[in-house]
Design a protein around this motif. Structure first.
Motif, short mmCIF file in Angstrom:
data_model
loop_
_atom_site.label_atom_id
_atom_site.label_comp_id
_atom_site.label_asym_id
_atom_site.label_seq_id
_atom_site.Cartn_x
_atom_site.Cartn_y
_atom_site.Cartn_z
N ARG A 10 0.85 -1.19 0.00
CA ARG A 10 0.00 0.00 0.00
C ARG A 10 0.89 1.24 0.00
N SER A 11 0.46 2.22 -0.76
CA SER A 11 1.25 3.44 -0.86
C SER A 11 0.74 4.56 0.05
N THR A 12 -0.32 4.30 0.79
CA THR A 12 -0.88 5.35 1.64
C THR A 12 0.06 5.71 2.78
N GLY A 13 0.86 4.77 3.23
CA GLY A 13 1.80 5.06 4.31
C GLY A 13 2.84 6.09 3.90
N GLY A 14 3.32 5.99 2.68
CA GLY A 14 4.29 6.96 2.18
C GLY A 14 3.68 8.33 1.99
N ILE A 15 2.43 8.37 1.57
CA ILE A 15 1.74 9.64 1.37
C ILE A 15 1.53 10.33 2.71
N VAL A 16 1.05 9.60 3.68
CA VAL A 16 0.79 10.17 5.02
C VAL A 16 2.11 10.55 5.70
N ALA A 17 3.18 9.81 5.42
CA ALA A 17 4.48 10.15 6.01
C ALA A 17 4.95 11.53 5.55
N GLN A 68 0.66 10.27 -9.66
CA GLN A 68 -0.52 10.51 -8.82
C GLN A 68 -0.15 10.47 -7.34
N ARG A 69 0.66 9.52 -6.94
CA ARG A 69 1.06 9.42 -5.53
C ARG A 69 1.90 10.62 -5.10
N VAL A 70 2.81 11.05 -5.96
CA VAL A 70 3.63 12.22 -5.63
C VAL A 70 2.75 13.46 -5.56
N ALA A 71 1.81 13.59 -6.49
CA ALA A 71 0.93 14.76 -6.49
C ALA A 71 0.07 14.80 -5.24
N ILE A 72 -0.45 13.67 -4.82
CA ILE A 72 -1.26 13.63 -3.59
C ILE A 72 -0.41 13.97 -2.38
N SER A 73 0.82 13.48 -2.35
CA SER A 73 1.72 13.79 -1.24
C SER A 73 2.00 15.28 -1.16
N ILE A 74 2.31 15.90 -2.29
CA ILE A 74 2.65 17.31 -2.30
C ILE A 74 1.42 18.17 -2.02
N LEU A 75 0.29 17.79 -2.58
CA LEU A 75 -0.94 18.56 -2.32
C LEU A 75 -1.29 18.52 -0.83
N GLY A 76 -1.16 17.36 -0.22
CA GLY A 76 -1.43 17.26 1.21
C GLY A 76 -0.45 18.07 2.03
#
Length: 96
Positions: A10-17, A68-76
């Motif tokens: 799952r990539s959600t852990g990296g996004i939330v980190a 998409q994962r990088v964009a969500i991380s940066i937007l957050g």
């Protein structure tokens, strides 16, 4: 030939980190930087979050959905730092 991943991580852990790192960076800036320089340092902190997001998502080793994962991380991270800077702004106009 590499075998396909049957159950990718799952990539959600990296996004939330990255979001948590943005909160820590924002709060550190609020505590240690003078109020005149906070806006400039928040931009530097967002740049650090961008580099962190690239590194974390590259660490997953999956190319599907990377942008998409990088964009969500940066937007957050942008939203987190924006809320923190809003708090700084409100704190500066309230007489204490």
């Amino acid at each position: 030939m590499a075998a396909p991943a049957l159950t990718p991580r799952r990539s959600t852990g990296g996004i939330v980190a990255v979001w948590v790192a943005a909160a820590v960076i924002g709060l550190s800036i609020g505590l240690f930087v003078p109020s005149d320089w906070r806006a400039a340092w928040l931009v530097v902190g967002l740049g650090g979050c961008l580099i962190l997001a690239f590194a974390v998502q590259l660490g997953y080793g999956r190319s599907q959905g990377y942008i998409q994962r990088v964009a969500i991380s940066i937007l957050g991270a942008f939203v987190v730092l924006g809320v923190i800077s809003l708090g700084f702004g409100l704190a500066s106009i309230i007489p204490g």
